[in-house]
Write a protein that holds these residues in place. Structure first.
Motif, PDB file in Angstrom:
ATOM      1  N   ASN A  55       0.829  -1.202   0.000  1.00 43.19           N
ATOM      2  CA  ASN A  55       0.000   0.000   0.000  1.00 43.19           C
ATOM      3  C   ASN A  55       0.871   1.263   0.000  1.00 43.19           C
ATOM      4  O   ASN A  55       0.650   2.183  -0.783  1.00 43.19           O
ATOM      5  N   TRP A 107      -5.870  -6.043  -0.286  1.00 46.37           N
ATOM      6  CA  TRP A 107      -5.407  -5.296  -1.466  1.00 46.37           C
ATOM      7  C   TRP A 107      -5.195  -6.173  -2.680  1.00 46.37           C
ATOM      8  O   TRP A 107      -4.885  -5.686  -3.761  1.00 46.37           O
ATOM      9  N   HIS A 108      -5.323  -7.484  -2.534  1.00 44.82           N
ATOM     10  CA  HIS A 108      -5.067  -8.400  -3.651  1.00 44.82           C
ATOM     11  C   HIS A 108      -6.354  -8.800  -4.368  1.00 44.82           C
ATOM     12  O   HIS A 108      -6.406  -8.808  -5.594  1.00 44.82           O
ATOM     13  N   GLN A 163      -7.889  -4.212  -8.401  1.00 45.05           N
ATOM     14  CA  GLN A 163      -8.495  -4.194  -7.064  1.00 45.05           C
ATOM     15  C   GLN A 163      -9.971  -3.809  -7.092  1.00 45.05           C
ATOM     16  O   GLN A 163     -10.668  -3.933  -6.089  1.00 45.05           O
ATOM     17  N   ALA A 186     -10.160  -8.685  -5.744  1.00 42.02           N
ATOM     18  CA  ALA A 186     -11.087  -7.670  -6.233  1.00 42.02           C
ATOM     19  C   ALA A 186     -12.160  -7.370  -5.185  1.00 42.02           C
ATOM     20  O   ALA A 186     -12.740  -8.290  -4.622  1.00 42.02           O
ATOM     21  N   ALA A 234     -10.272  -3.883  -1.477  1.00 34.70           N
ATOM     22  CA  ALA A 234      -9.525  -2.659  -1.151  1.00 34.70           C
ATOM     23  C   ALA A 234     -10.436  -1.454  -1.028  1.00 34.70           C
ATOM     24  O   ALA A 234      -9.987  -0.313  -1.072  1.00 34.70           O
ATOM     25  N   TYR A 266     -16.343  -9.935  -2.465  1.00 39.79           N
ATOM     26  CA  TYR A 266     -15.086 -10.311  -1.807  1.00 39.79           C
ATOM     27  C   TYR A 266     -15.372 -11.012  -0.470  1.00 39.79           C
ATOM     28  O   TYR A 266     -14.780 -12.052  -0.153  1.00 39.79           O
ATOM     29  N   HIS A 277      -7.920   2.420  -3.712  1.00 40.80           N
ATOM     30  CA  HIS A 277      -7.052   1.461  -4.367  1.00 40.80           C
ATOM     31  C   HIS A 277      -6.188   2.156  -5.396  1.00 40.80           C
ATOM     32  O   HIS A 277      -6.393   3.323  -5.712  1.00 40.80           O
ATOM     33  N   VAL A 309      -0.784  -5.019  -8.071  1.00 34.26           N
ATOM     34  CA  VAL A 309      -1.142  -6.349  -7.572  1.00 34.26           C
ATOM     35  C   VAL A 309      -0.257  -7.441  -8.184  1.00 34.26           C
ATOM     36  O   VAL A 309       0.289  -8.292  -7.477  1.00 34.26           O
TER      37      VAL A 309
END
Ligand code: JFZ
Length: 312
Positions: free
Chosen positions: A43, A138-139, A154, A141, A144, A161, A149, A49
């Protein structure tokens, strides 16, 4: 106080372990020291990613020995361990069917380090707890949404998610590793009541599990979690746990050598215990699978101190 909390209230001292893919860059990206916490490097440096995911190919902690870690915690007088099963970078330290971005499927190491730790904890009578970043990811979809993002990959639905990654993985960690004593949620900013409540039935898979106040959606949990400080008067009538680093990062940073003195660390434990709280003291293992020497030395000092001053 509640019977369910009995062991926890008597424990006083636990080991927090922040271990993940971030131990590979160890605080450095493109030759530069990245300020702030080691586990936040993706971040802080806005690493795309796909770029960050490449660290998995270099993550091969062959020196990892779960029994050594448990024995070290025991020697320091610690009664429980809480380890990051997935931090905000979305990388699972366990074999997961919900996402290939995990230590077994994505690294040359291929070993489930959580499973090995669970086995070692069982062998030595150490309680085991899991940190899981349920909200911020953060990985994957949609994960984030919390603090914005920096990569198109993301983008997505937070609810999707939660349904496809966070809830299934929570089910995995609470069913595949035997008894789990603590669930340590974190950074619930993007949670709401609907999202948070999806985790509650899963927690029931581990009867007696203790969970902190960071699930979100207005669910208060069992524990107050003052971070990096000791409250002046504790939290009278409440269960609380101060979590703290020995240097300035949770996840390993090779250039962070700003260690607290052993004297200060021992005083912190005494201070917290005297106010009725627990001390969750962090170690940040390297990408080789080793707890840094500076941490080991300090943990051994606790052991020496307890031999003289602790209960028989
Ligand atoms: C969180 C994480 O973002 C961090 O990486 C680490 O895992 C830590 C233990 O928890 O950071 C926080 C969470 C809560 C507060 C501050 C930092 N807080 O309540 O002040």
């Amino acid at each position: 106080k509640e019977q369910r909390m009995k062991w926890w209230n008597e424990a006083r001292f636990g080991m927090f372990i922040h271990w993940g893919l971030y131990s590979v860059p160890a605080g450095v990206w493109e030759g530069k020291d990245i300020p702030f916490l080691g586990e936040w490097i993706m971040n802080s440096a806005k690493i795309p990613v796909a770029e960050y995911a490449k660290f998995a190919g270099q993550f091969n902690p062959t020196k990892y020995n779960a029994e050594q870690w448990v024995k070290l915690a025991k020697e320091a007088g610690m009664k429980y361990i809480v380890i990051t099963t997935k931090h905000h970078d979305g990388f699972a330290m366990f074999k997961s069917d919900a996402s290939k971005f995990n230590i077994v499927d994505a690294t040359p190491f291929k070993r489930d380090v959580i499973k090995e730790l669970a086995t070692a904890c069982k062998k030595y009578g150490m309680k085991l707890g899991f940190y899981y970043s349920q909200s911020q990811d953060w990985h994957h979809a949609g994960g984030a949404a919390d603090r914005g993002h920096w990569d198109k990959a993301q983008e997505g639905s937070m609810d999707e998610y939660i349904d496809k990654v966070a809830v299934p993985q929570m089910k995995e960690i609470l069913t595949k590793y035997g008894p789990v004593s603590v669930l340590w949620f974190d950074t619930p900013a993007a949670m709401n009541k609907d999202r948070a409540e999806k985790f509650l039935p899963i927690l029931k898979l581990q009867p007696g599990i203790i969970y902190n106040n960071r699930l979100g959606g207005g669910i208060s949990g069992d524990l107050e979690t003052p971070e990096q400080f000791i409250p002046a008067t504790g939290y009278p009538g409440k269960n609380w746990e101060s979590c703290m680093t020995m240097n300035e990062t949770w996840g390993f940073k090779k250039n962070d050598q700003n260690w607290k003195s052993p004297e200060m660390l021992i005083r912190n434990l005494i201070d917290i215990a005297s106010k009725g709280g627990n001390y969750l003291l962090n170690v940040g293992p390297t990408s080789e699978g080793l707890i840094p020497d500076s941490s080991v030395v300090r943990l051994k000092k606790y052991g020496e101190w307890l031999k003289i001053n602790g209960e028989a």
